[in-house]
Scaffold this active site. Structure first.
Site, short mmCIF file in Angstrom:
data_model
loop_
_atom_site.label_atom_id
_atom_site.label_comp_id
_atom_site.label_asym_id
_atom_site.label_seq_id
_atom_site.Cartn_x
_atom_site.Cartn_y
_atom_site.Cartn_z
N ASP A 112 44.07 35.74 36.51
CA ASP A 112 44.86 36.65 35.69
C ASP A 112 44.91 38.00 36.39
O ASP A 112 43.89 38.45 36.94
CB ASP A 112 44.22 36.78 34.31
CG ASP A 112 45.18 37.30 33.27
OD1 ASP A 112 45.92 36.49 32.70
OD2 ASP A 112 45.20 38.53 33.05
N GLU A 140 48.60 35.83 39.08
CA GLU A 140 49.69 36.74 38.73
C GLU A 140 49.80 37.86 39.78
O GLU A 140 48.83 38.60 39.97
CB GLU A 140 49.43 37.36 37.36
CG GLU A 140 49.43 36.36 36.23
CD GLU A 140 49.07 37.00 34.89
OE1 GLU A 140 49.71 36.66 33.89
OE2 GLU A 140 48.15 37.85 34.85
#
Length: 350
Positions: free
Chosen positions: A48, A77
């Site tokens: 993340d 990400e």
């Protein structure tokens, strides 16, 4: 990470950041990942806000984990949620480094930006056509060095579910049946494009969160999987399952290098073949890609009317349309093909 005055940086949007460049912080991160890989046989890790991990640590964890498991899958990400002092990883920053990143260019082109209710390609937002074309080829003409660096998706746990997004952005403009076809078309694009497909759990039977946009702080009544939807939307589920099986059976949809994606995937414009309206059409050289099908044609019709496509020379069977997937093929087509509204069709020649 702290500022000179002792306050925390907040690139995470959660109040602070993990200082990965600090010696013991980096050691903690690497030791943990290696332990999970060795002892728990983890076959991949998803990060993340990957942009908040400094570049040296990203390269170290990738190389160290591949020493343990050469085919380990690493992705994340390529953005942060706020200002940070670290040099942020962005799309393109992953080039040649052995890991993949989420492709929000393709995501937003297909179904619209997550930051507003604009329409994407499947809802009739034709301005995103060129971005969809780049995504289909694994973004090798956009920000990747190979299709293996892009995670292709249209929704995940963040933001609206795909079904909620389509329903909201076409409210009063499209029937539920048309909205379901838009949903299927969105992930038909994902599952037939070069790159790594990613599906949000429940997408395959039109999962809804009651139009909640950000559900991290909402109860199980919103976030749980409603399995009754699988029975209600079983035809959609069967369609998704058929596309997954089609992709797994045919390596032409899973090319691994930019060179292969450019040589073996040719859009109609490159072949001097006409394309109706905002449609997209391309030909895969199955033989060159090691596929059992010699030639594969993919025809995308985002309009709400049937569209007529010219076909290259040859005799073709249909492997998929808006309604179903036909593994052995059906029918016979030469010269032209009429694509149904809001559909992706796959034709092949053996």
């Amino acid at each position: 990470r702290t500022k000179p005055d002792g306050s925390y940086w907040n690139g995470s949007g959660c109040g602070n950041e993990f200082k990965s460049e600090a010696f013991m912080a980096r050691k903690f991160l690497l030791d943990s990942l290696k332990y999970w890989t060795r002892e728990y046989k983890a076959d991949g890790f998803r990060f993340d806000l990957m942009a908040l991990i400094d570049g040296q640590t990203l390269d170290l964890l990738t190389s160290e984990l591949k020493k343990i498991k050469p085919d380990i899958f690493i992705y994340g990400e390529p953005w942060a949620a706020g200002a940070t002092p670290v040099k942020k990883l962005e799309k393109g920053g992953q080039r040649g480094r052995g890991f993949a990143v989420f492709n929000d260019n393709f995501r937003d082109a297909i179904k619209g930006s997550v930051f507003d209710l604009s329409k994407g390609y499947v809802q009739g937002g034709g301005i995103s056509r060129d971005k969809v074309i780049k995504g289909i080829r694994g973004s090798v003409d956009d920000f990747t060095d190979s299709p293996l660096e892009t995670i292709n998706y249209v929704s995940c746990h963040d933001n609206h579910t795909l079904w909620d997004r389509i329903a909201l952005s076409t409210k009063g403009e499209a029937s539920p049946a048309e909205q379901a076809r838009m949903d299927k078309l969105a992930n038909a694009l994902v599952l037939t494009s070069q790159g790594i497909p990613f599906l949000h759990s429940g997408e395959e039977f039109l999962r809804t969160k009651g139009f909640a946009e950000n559900s991290y702080n909402l109860p199980d009544s919103v976030n749980k999987i409603d399995w009754a939807l699988k029975e209600k939307n079983s035809a959609v589920f069967d369609y998704y399952r058929g596309l997954v099986a089609l992709r797994r059976s045919h390596p032409a949809f899973r090319m691994k290098t930019a060179d292969a994606a450019r040589k073996n995937l040719k859009f109609y414009e490159e072949l001097n073949l006409p394309v109706p309206g905002q449609c997209i059409a391309y030909v895969l050289d199955g033989a060159a890609a090691g596929d059992g099908w010699k030639k594969i044609i993919v025809l995308v019709n985002p309009s709400r009317e049937p569209q007529r496509f010219a076909l290259p020379q040859g005799n073709f069977k249909k492997a998929a349309d808006a309604n179903a997937v036909y593994p052995a093929g059906t029918g016979g087509f030469a010269g032209k093909f009429i694509a149904e509204p809001l559909s992706l069709s796959v034709l092949f020649e053996e």
